[in-house]
Design a protein around this motif. Sequence first.
Motif, PDB file in Angstrom:
ATOM      1  N   ILE A  22      29.572  38.586  47.221  1.00  0.00           N
ATOM      2  CA  ILE A  22      28.841  38.829  45.975  1.00  0.00           C
ATOM      3  C   ILE A  22      28.606  40.320  45.801  1.00  0.00           C
ATOM      4  CG2 ILE A  22      26.646  38.487  44.783  1.00  0.00           C
ATOM      5  CD1 ILE A  22      26.520  35.719  46.189  1.00  0.00           C
ATOM      6  N   GLY A  23      28.160  40.987  46.863  1.00  0.00           N
ATOM      7  CA  GLY A  23      27.916  42.417  46.787  1.00  0.00           C
ATOM      8  C   GLY A  23      29.174  43.214  46.508  1.00  0.00           C
ATOM      9  N   VAL A  24      30.266  42.843  47.158  1.00  0.00           N
ATOM     10  CA  VAL A  24      31.533  43.544  46.937  1.00  0.00           C
ATOM     11  C   VAL A  24      32.032  43.320  45.515  1.00  0.00           C
ATOM     12  CG1 VAL A  24      33.961  43.600  47.618  1.00  0.00           C
ATOM     13  CG2 VAL A  24      32.185  43.526  49.364  1.00  0.00           C
ATOM     14  N   ALA A  25      31.920  42.103  45.033  1.00  0.00           N
ATOM     15  CA  ALA A  25      32.390  41.807  43.675  1.00  0.00           C
ATOM     16  C   ALA A  25      31.568  42.557  42.634  1.00  0.00           C
ATOM     17  CB  ALA A  25      32.327  40.302  43.417  1.00  0.00           C
ATOM     18  N   ILE A  26      30.278  42.647  42.826  1.00  0.00           N
ATOM     19  CA  ILE A  26      29.441  43.385  41.878  1.00  0.00           C
ATOM     20  C   ILE A  26      29.781  44.872  41.922  1.00  0.00           C
ATOM     21  CG2 ILE A  26      27.069  44.132  41.417  1.00  0.00           C
ATOM     22  CD1 ILE A  26      26.175  41.298  42.182  1.00  0.00           C
ATOM     23  N   SER A  27      30.012  45.407  43.118  1.00  0.00           N
ATOM     24  CA  SER A  27      30.339  46.834  43.214  1.00  0.00           C
ATOM     25  C   SER A  27      31.702  47.142  42.604  1.00  0.00           C
ATOM     26  CB  SER A  27      30.301  47.293  44.668  1.00  0.00           C
ATOM     27  OG  SER A  27      31.381  46.745  45.396  1.00  0.00           O
ATOM     28  N   GLU A  28      32.597  46.163  42.597  1.00  0.00           N
ATOM     29  CA  GLU A  28      33.914  46.340  41.992  1.00  0.00           C
ATOM     30  C   GLU A  28      33.931  45.940  40.516  1.00  0.00           C
ATOM     31  OE1 GLU A  28      36.724  47.577  43.316  1.00  0.00           O
ATOM     32  OE2 GLU A  28      35.695  48.013  45.205  1.00  0.00           O
ATOM     33  N   HIS A  29      32.783  45.579  39.975  1.00  0.00           N
ATOM     34  CA  HIS A  29      32.639  45.141  38.581  1.00  0.00           C
ATOM     35  C   HIS A  29      33.494  43.908  38.272  1.00  0.00           C
ATOM     36  CE1 HIS A  29      30.267  48.647  37.696  1.00  0.00           C
ATOM     37  NE2 HIS A  29      31.209  49.414  38.231  1.00  0.00           N
ATOM     38  N   SER A  30      33.590  43.021  39.241  1.00  0.00           N
ATOM     39  CA  SER A  30      34.339  41.785  39.078  1.00  0.00           C
ATOM     40  C   SER A  30      33.343  40.639  38.944  1.00  0.00           C
ATOM     41  CB  SER A  30      35.253  41.546  40.278  1.00  0.00           C
ATOM     42  OG  SER A  30      35.841  40.273  40.205  1.00  0.00           O
ATOM     43  N   TRP A  31      32.996  40.309  37.720  1.00  0.00           N
ATOM     44  CA  TRP A  31      32.004  39.253  37.499  1.00  0.00           C
ATOM     45  C   TRP A  31      32.573  37.882  37.849  1.00  0.00           C
ATOM     46  CZ3 TRP A  31      27.508  41.165  37.509  1.00  0.00           C
ATOM     47  CH2 TRP A  31      27.302  42.452  37.023  1.00  0.00           C
ATOM     48  N   ILE A  32      33.871  37.720  37.695  1.00  0.00           N
ATOM     49  CA  ILE A  32      34.486  36.442  38.080  1.00  0.00           C
ATOM     50  C   ILE A  32      34.370  36.246  39.592  1.00  0.00           C
ATOM     51  CG2 ILE A  32      36.663  35.176  38.194  1.00  0.00           C
ATOM     52  CD1 ILE A  32      37.416  36.549  35.543  1.00  0.00           C
ATOM     53  N   GLY A  33      34.613  37.293  40.352  1.00  0.00           N
ATOM     54  CA  GLY A  33      34.471  37.213  41.808  1.00  0.00           C
ATOM     55  C   GLY A  33      33.048  36.948  42.230  1.00  0.00           C
TER      56      GLY A  33
END
Length: 61
Positions: A22-33
């Motif tokens: 979740i943290g990595v996806a948010i930092s990468e701006h990947s809301w789907i992830g």
Amino acid sequence: MSNIQWPFLGFAVLAAACMIGIGVAISEHSWIGAVLSIVILFGVMGFGFSYKAKLRRLDKL
């Protein structure tokens, strides 16, 4: 702490990996992830709690 309960350790590691995801996806701006990681986290935690309840019902915990 005489023995390790391997299934519960596995559930905990998977849940922690989902939280990291979740943290990595948010930092990468990947809301789907992020949403996918949240869904998987709820699934893993729900399955872990139901497994624990099942073992308690069978008096194996």
